[in-house]
Design a protein around this motif. Structure first.
Motif, PDB file in Angstrom:
ATOM      1  N   ASN A  52       0.815  -1.211   0.000  1.00  0.00           N
ATOM      2  CA  ASN A  52       0.000   0.000   0.000  1.00  0.00           C
ATOM      3  C   ASN A  52       0.851   1.265   0.000  1.00  0.00           C
ATOM      4  OD1 ASN A  52      -2.348  -1.517   0.016  1.00  0.00           O
ATOM      5  ND2 ASN A  52      -2.621  -1.410   2.232  1.00  0.00           N
ATOM      6  N   ASN A  90       0.479   4.217  -2.720  1.00  0.00           N
ATOM      7  CA  ASN A  90       0.122   5.558  -2.256  1.00  0.00           C
ATOM      8  C   ASN A  90       1.193   6.585  -2.598  1.00  0.00           C
ATOM      9  OD1 ASN A  90      -2.300   4.636  -1.223  1.00  0.00           O
ATOM     10  ND2 ASN A  90      -1.508   4.337   0.847  1.00  0.00           N
ATOM     11  N   ARG A  94       0.835   9.857  -5.017  1.00  0.00           N
ATOM     12  CA  ARG A  94       1.156  11.200  -4.539  1.00  0.00           C
ATOM     13  C   ARG A  94       2.262  11.829  -5.386  1.00  0.00           C
ATOM     14  NH1 ARG A  94      -0.678  12.733   0.598  1.00  0.00           N
ATOM     15  NH2 ARG A  94       1.281  13.775   1.161  1.00  0.00           N
ATOM     16  N   LEU A 100      -5.781   3.125   0.966  1.00  0.00           N
ATOM     17  CA  LEU A 100      -5.242   3.813  -0.200  1.00  0.00           C
ATOM     18  C   LEU A 100      -5.630   5.286  -0.109  1.00  0.00           C
ATOM     19  CD1 LEU A 100      -5.946   1.250  -3.083  1.00  0.00           C
ATOM     20  CD2 LEU A 100      -3.872   1.563  -1.724  1.00  0.00           C
ATOM     21  N   VAL A 101      -4.811   6.145  -0.688  1.00  0.00           N
ATOM     22  CA  VAL A 101      -4.989   7.583  -0.546  1.00  0.00           C
ATOM     23  C   VAL A 101      -5.872   8.144  -1.658  1.00  0.00           C
ATOM     24  CG1 VAL A 101      -2.760   7.868   0.617  1.00  0.00           C
ATOM     25  CG2 VAL A 101      -2.911   8.092  -1.898  1.00  0.00           C
ATOM     26  N   THR A 161      -6.162   7.630  -5.799  1.00  0.00           N
ATOM     27  CA  THR A 161      -6.224   6.255  -6.262  1.00  0.00           C
ATOM     28  C   THR A 161      -7.689   5.876  -6.511  1.00  0.00           C
ATOM     29  OG1 THR A 161      -6.392   5.319  -4.016  1.00  0.00           O
ATOM     30  CG2 THR A 161      -4.178   5.618  -4.942  1.00  0.00           C
TER      31      THR A 161
END
Length: 368
Positions: A174, A178, A182, A359-360, A363
């Motif tokens: 993950n 992530n 970013r 997840l950020v 995504t």
């Protein structure tokens, strides 16, 4: 075959926090003292030249041999079974080998038992979770390099869609997804990364199908957190870019390879084994967790297709990470659903990294 942490990682991640990852019962009072001249044994859970995880470690083994000149033996395809590992280690110790290098999470318990049995033998274990006075587990801050790869990917995408393949939804995967997302948003604030977990570390057919699916959804770049060649083949056929992992994967995508997040385990193993031999080694009670600053992980050289302005941004971000002035997870950090995971002005701690089960924003998906 990709074997970074093995299938057992799935169960590990369910209960994993930084207090349990790389944890130890270490009360190191003085440096470890090796008995006799150094003799090293590398033990692999699969073939050493597997095209992925083990090959990256085996490349480091060859550098250790060249730079340090100590006798080195290799055992391949030793199952992640306590008795099998015990037999291999017992045999090596009986033959006078006093530095044992394990290469997988699945050896964690067995290698801890061996370290207790042989207190005068030094043990290190890649992606392990156990540590002791004579044992240090190690992994890399892969998310730092994936952040840089994300900046490159966002900078070359014709649209706003990227895709990423991964094995299982565990913390060490993950954080790669992530940080890639970013990073992509640095060069393209509107970029989104569609994520597909294959629920396998090695399944070329499934990986090829997943890559094709992401391409059909409009992804301009396929990032592969696994190690089969199938995703690169699909990206090449679609005339799209690809990003590799573990080794330089450019040979698998001669036209569209953008960069690879590559391990350089020699940057950890050479100084560590040297310290063991010199009697200055003090294993960390939490294990070793090096990154860009130590040179253990980095991206491969960028092609001309990456704009010079993007290359300059990557160089600046890389320097800032190495200097400790930036992390890929400086706040604010928001989950996919908008939940704040970290406020502005803060950075994720190692404990929060190892517990990353989300997840950020930026995504999409995350299903099979």
């Amino acid at each position: 075959m990709r074997n970074p942490i093995t299938l057992s990682t799935l169960s590990l991640a369910v209960s994993l926090t930084a207090s349990s990852v790389l944890m130890a019962n270490v009360a190191q009072a003085k440096p470890f003292q090796l008995e006799g001249e150094p003799k090293i044994a590398f033990i692999y859970g699969a073939t050493a030249r597997d095209g992925g995880w083990n090959e990256a470690i085996d490349n480091a083994r060859q550098i250790v041999a060249d730079e340090l000149g100590y006798p080195i033996a290799v055992a391949e395809s030793i199952p992640e079974d306590a008795s099998a590992l015990k037999n291999a280690i017992d045999l090596y110790v009986q033959r006078g080998f006093n530095i044992i290098v394990g290469t997988t999470y699945g050896y964690s318990d067995g290698i801890a038992q061996a370290a207790e049995k042989y207190p005068n033998v030094a043990f290190v274990n890649a992606s392990g979770t156990t540590n002791a006075d004579n044992l240090e587990s190690f992994y890399a801050r892969t998310y730092e390099a994936w952040y840089l790869a994300g900046i490159a990917a966002g900078g070359v995408a014709e649209g706003d869609k990227l895709g990423m393949l991964a094995g299982f939804p565990v913390s060490v995967v993950n954080w790669d997804i992530n940080s890639f997302a970013r990073g992509a948003q640095v060069s393209n604030p509107d970029a989104s990364v569609s994520v597909l977990y294959t629920n396998s570390w090695w399944d070329p057919v499934k990986e090829g199908q997943a890559a094709k699916s992401l391409l059909e959804q409009g992804a301009d770049v396929i990032a592969n957190n696994l190690s089969s060649a199938a995703p690169f083949t699909e990206a090449e056929k679609a005339d799209k870019y690809s990003v590799g992992f573990q080794l330089d994967m450019s040979a698998n995508a001669p036209k569209g390879h953008l960069t690879s997040v590559a391990f350089h385990w020699d940057k950890y193993l050479v100084p560590t084994i040297k310290a063991i031999a010199e009697g200055t080694w003090e294993p960390s009670e939490y294990g070793a967790f090096p990154g860009l600053a130590e040179g253990v992980v980095d991206i491969t050289p960028l092609p001309d297709s990456v704009p010079e302005a993007v290359k300059q941004t990557i160089a600046e971000k890389r320097a800032a990470i190495i200097a400790g002035e930036l992390t890929p997870f400086d706040g604010p950090v928001l989950a996919q659903d908008g939940t704040e995971k970290l406020p502005v002005g803060e950075s994720l701690s190692d404990e929060q990294l190892w517990a990353m089960d989300y997840l950020v924003q930026g995504t999409v998906g995350g299903g099979q």
